[in-house]
Design an enzyme around this catalytic site. Sequence first.
Site, PDB file in Angstrom:
ATOM      1  N   PHE A 139     -57.299   8.717 106.071  1.00 25.68           N
ATOM      2  CA  PHE A 139     -58.246   9.409 105.189  1.00 25.68           C
ATOM      3  C   PHE A 139     -57.458  10.136 104.122  1.00 25.68           C
ATOM      4  CE2 PHE A 139     -60.760  12.812 103.473  1.00 25.68           C
ATOM      5  CZ  PHE A 139     -61.938  12.162 103.163  1.00 25.68           C
ATOM      6  N   ASP A 151     -49.285  12.987 103.281  1.00 24.99           N
ATOM      7  CA  ASP A 151     -50.516  13.696 102.952  1.00 24.99           C
ATOM      8  C   ASP A 151     -50.707  14.782 104.012  1.00 24.99           C
ATOM      9  OD1 ASP A 151     -53.063  14.673 102.598  1.00 24.99           O
ATOM     10  OD2 ASP A 151     -53.998  12.710 102.290  1.00 24.99           O
ATOM     11  N   LYS A 193     -56.654  21.822 100.479  1.00 25.00           N
ATOM     12  CA  LYS A 193     -57.435  22.604 101.437  1.00 25.00           C
ATOM     13  C   LYS A 193     -56.982  24.054 101.576  1.00 25.00           C
ATOM     14  CE  LYS A 193     -59.840  18.906 103.586  1.00 25.00           C
ATOM     15  NZ  LYS A 193     -59.472  17.554 103.954  1.00 25.00           N
TER      16      LYS A 193
HETATM   17  C1  PLP Z   1     -59.622  16.475 102.984  1.00 21.50           C
HETATM   18  C2  PLP Z   1     -58.529  15.514 102.824  1.00 21.50           C
HETATM   19  C3  PLP Z   1     -58.316  14.844 101.614  1.00 21.50           C
HETATM   20  C4  PLP Z   1     -59.235  14.984 100.427  1.00 21.50           C
HETATM   21  O1  PLP Z   1     -59.337  16.294  99.959  1.00 21.50           O
HETATM   22  P1  PLP Z   1     -60.561  16.690  98.998  1.00 21.50           P
HETATM   23  O2  PLP Z   1     -60.267  18.109  98.608  1.00 21.50           O
HETATM   24  O3  PLP Z   1     -61.815  16.571  99.810  1.00 21.50           O
HETATM   25  O4  PLP Z   1     -60.546  15.755  97.857  1.00 21.50           O
HETATM   26  C5  PLP Z   1     -57.229  13.993 101.527  1.00 21.50           C
HETATM   27  N1  PLP Z   1     -56.397  13.811 102.566  1.00 21.50           N
HETATM   28  C6  PLP Z   1     -56.566  14.440 103.744  1.00 21.50           C
HETATM   29  C7  PLP Z   1     -55.590  14.220 104.849  1.00 21.50           C
HETATM   30  C8  PLP Z   1     -57.649  15.295 103.929  1.00 21.50           C
HETATM   31  O5  PLP Z   1     -57.841  15.881 105.113  1.00 21.50           O
END
Ligand code: PLP
Length: 401
Positions: free
Chosen positions: A140, A225, A254
Amino acid sequence: MKTSTWIDAENAHCAQNYYPLPVVLTKGKGVWLWDIEGKRYLDMMSAYSAVSLGHSHPRLLQVLTEQAHKLCVVSRAFHTDTMRPFLEKLCQISGLDMALPMNTGVEAVETAIKAARRWGVEKKGIPDGQVEIIVAKNNFHGRTLTVISFSSDESYKTHFGPFTPGFVEIPFGDEIALKKAITTNTCAFLVEPIQGEAGIQIPPQGWLKRCAKICQENNVLLILDEIQSGLGRTGKLFAFEHEEIMPDGLILGKALGGGILPVSAFLAKKEIMSVFTPGSHGSTFGGNPLATRVALEAISLIQEGDLLERTQMLGEELLQGLRAIKSPLIREVRGKGLWVGVEINTQKISARKVCEKMMELGVLSKEAHDSVIRFAPPLIIERENLHWAIEQFTKAIQFLS
Ligand SMILES: *Cc1c(COP(=O)(O)O)cnc(C)c1O
C-alpha cells in the site's frame, strides 16, 4: 441531531469511497474522542498513525497558533526561515542528506518514484522510458493513478486504467524473488518495512537486511515507505533501525504532521536528490511555514523523553494481552511496537463486526481488509488505558463467540 440522521444527510452529498464506522466525531483530546451524542471513545487507530502524539497536543497547538499568526503559506517561489530547521532535523534523524517536502503521503511516494526513475536514467544509464521499479505484492503506497498501477488490490484499480507501466511485483518477504526480478533496467526496490494496510504483515527476520545487500550489489536503490511504520510506531524512530540498515531513500508522512496538518517528505542521499532541477517537481503547499513548523515540533516530541522505549514496552504488553485471549474467532496476533493486527477467522465473523462491537464498548479501531483488526493507539497512551482497550476487545470477542 441523532447520529443516524446525521450520517444519512452526509451521505446524500458524500462520495462513498470510504465505509466509515457509524459514529460522528466532534472532539478529540489526547487519546480520547467524543461523538455528537457526547459519548467518549478511546482512539486505538490514530488516523492510521497520523495521530501518534494524540489529538490536539498542547505544544503542537502552541507552535501552530504562533506560526499561524506569523507566516503560513508563501509557496516555494521564496525561501522561508522555517524550511532549513525542518530539513536539518529530517536529515539528522534519518542519516540521509537531503529532503523534499510534500503534503500527503502519496505525493511523497510519487516524488520517490520520479527521483528513482531520473536517477536510473541519468546516473545508472538505463535507457529513458525503460526504467523498472520492483514493488512487493499487497503493497500500500496510496491512491494516485501511478501508485495504484502497482497495487495488487483489484478494488483499487477497477475501471481506472490505463495504468502507468514500469513496475514489477515480487512476493513480500522473498529475497530470492527480488534477486531474480532485478534486470539491467531496474532502478529501485520500493517497499514498506512492515505492510500496514495489508494487515500488519511482518517479513521474516533479516529480510530487509538481505534486500539491502542485494540492492547494493546490483546498484538498485532501496526506497522505504515508512509513512506508517516510521516516526516511532514500531518502537524505533524508523522501522529500518530494527535491521540496522540504511536505505537510499525514505518516505515519511502521517505522524510527521503531528496529527494536525498533512506533511510528508521524500528523503534521500545527495546523489539521488540532486536529479531534481528547477521545474522538475513541485507543490504549492509542500514545505509551507505552518506545516514545517508543526512537523519540526512533532519530530522533537517523538524524540523526547522515553516515548520510543515506552512504545516498545507497551507494544509488548499489547501483543501479550491480545495473544492471551483464547477464542476460535482469532487466527493470529502479530505486531511490532504499538502497531498490532489481529487476524480474524472470517468464516466465523468479519473484522468489521468486531470493530462495530468495540465501538459500542467505547473503543475505536478499523479493520484492514476484511480479516484484520488493527490496534495503533497514539504512542502517548497510558498503560491503564491500553489495558482497558484490551479488556473491551476481549469482551467484544466473547460477546461475538
Ligand atoms: C497512508 C499511507 C500512504 C498514503 O498516504 P496518504 O497521506 O493517504 O496519501 C502511503 N504509504 C503507506 C505505507 C501508508 O500507510
